[in-house]
Design a protein around this motif. Structure first.
Motif, PDB file in Angstrom:
ATOM      1  N   UNK A  86       0.830  -1.204   0.000  1.00 60.54           N
ATOM      2  CA  UNK A  86       0.000   0.000   0.000  1.00 60.54           C
ATOM      3  C   UNK A  86       0.864   1.254   0.000  1.00 60.54           C
ATOM      4  N   UNK A  87       0.305   2.387  -0.481  1.00 62.49           N
ATOM      5  CA  UNK A  87       1.006   3.661  -0.332  1.00 62.49           C
ATOM      6  C   UNK A  87       1.156   3.995   1.159  1.00 62.49           C
ATOM      7  N   UNK A  88       2.148   4.801   1.521  1.00 65.62           N
ATOM      8  CA  UNK A  88       2.427   5.064   2.945  1.00 65.62           C
ATOM      9  C   UNK A  88       1.229   5.569   3.746  1.00 65.62           C
ATOM     10  N   UNK A  89       0.411   6.414   3.161  1.00 66.79           N
ATOM     11  CA  UNK A  89      -0.764   6.931   3.886  1.00 66.79           C
ATOM     12  C   UNK A  89      -1.764   5.835   4.213  1.00 66.79           C
ATOM     13  N   UNK A  90      -2.056   4.999   3.228  1.00 63.89           N
ATOM     14  CA  UNK A  90      -2.983   3.890   3.450  1.00 63.89           C
ATOM     15  C   UNK A  90      -2.369   2.822   4.361  1.00 63.89           C
ATOM     16  N   UNK A  91      -1.061   2.632   4.253  1.00 62.64           N
ATOM     17  CA  UNK A  91      -0.394   1.649   5.106  1.00 62.64           C
ATOM     18  C   UNK A  91      -0.521   2.048   6.571  1.00 62.64           C
ATOM     19  N   UNK A  92      -0.408   3.343   6.845  1.00 58.88           N
ATOM     20  CA  UNK A  92      -0.551   3.819   8.227  1.00 58.88           C
ATOM     21  C   UNK A  92      -1.972   3.580   8.737  1.00 58.88           C
ATOM     22  N   UNK A  93      -2.966   3.813   7.893  1.00 59.37           N
ATOM     23  CA  UNK A  93      -4.347   3.553   8.287  1.00 59.37           C
ATOM     24  C   UNK A  93      -4.588   2.065   8.507  1.00 59.37           C
TER      25      UNK A  93
END
Length: 155
Positions: free
Chosen positions: A82-89
């Motif tokens: 996942x992209x970093x933003x989605x990975x954090x979520x």
């Protein structure tokens, strides 16, 4: 609010200290029984019950310490793609959703188990199983605290 959590964090860090002490005591009791059994041919009869108590406490308090340190099992197969933003979520949803729900279920069933634990005790030392099983709700409460602190402080 942060001062309240920093004060509570000092108390909640005891889970790691108690889990470490229980593991060390578990090692000492097991080694002493090995020496008594094989060197003196006189095993200690009470060690199995003490080892059971120490193992349960070390396991559950160790699990809550891992939740605090964010070192719990996390399957990163999806997160890595996942992209970093989605990975954090994804990590937030797993960490807070799955762990918080699991801790709430563990708290509920741990309290239910305590009702039955007072009627039985270990055969040799007569330790009520209550003192063994109380590790479950105690650990669940500490896990819930760590999850709530993470939500409030956005760690």
């Amino acid at each position: 609010m942060k001062t309240v959590f920093s004060w509570l964090d000092r108390i909640m860090r005891l889970d790691e200290v108690v889990a470490t002490a229980a593991m060390f005591a578990l090692f000492l009791v097991a080694i002493s029984n090995i020496f008594m059994r094989y060197l003196f041919n006189a095993p200690l009869a009470w060690t199995e019950e003490v080892l059971q108590l120490l193992l349960v406490w070390a396991t559950f308090l160790g699990a809550s310490a891992l939740v605090r340190r964010k070192e719990h099992v996390f399957i990163s197969f999806l997160t890595d793609k996942l992209p970093p933003g989605l990975a954090r979520w994804n990590e937030w949803i797993f960490s807070l959703g799955v762990i918080l729900i699991s801790a709430l279920v563990m708290l509920y069933w741990g309290i239910q188990l305590l009702g039955f634990s007072g009627f039985r005790s270990t055969p040799m030392l007569q330790i009520p199983y209550y003192w063994i099983h109380v590790a479950i709700p105690v650990s669940a409460v500490v896990m819930i605290y760590h999850c709530v602190a993470r939500i409030v402080l956005r760690r």
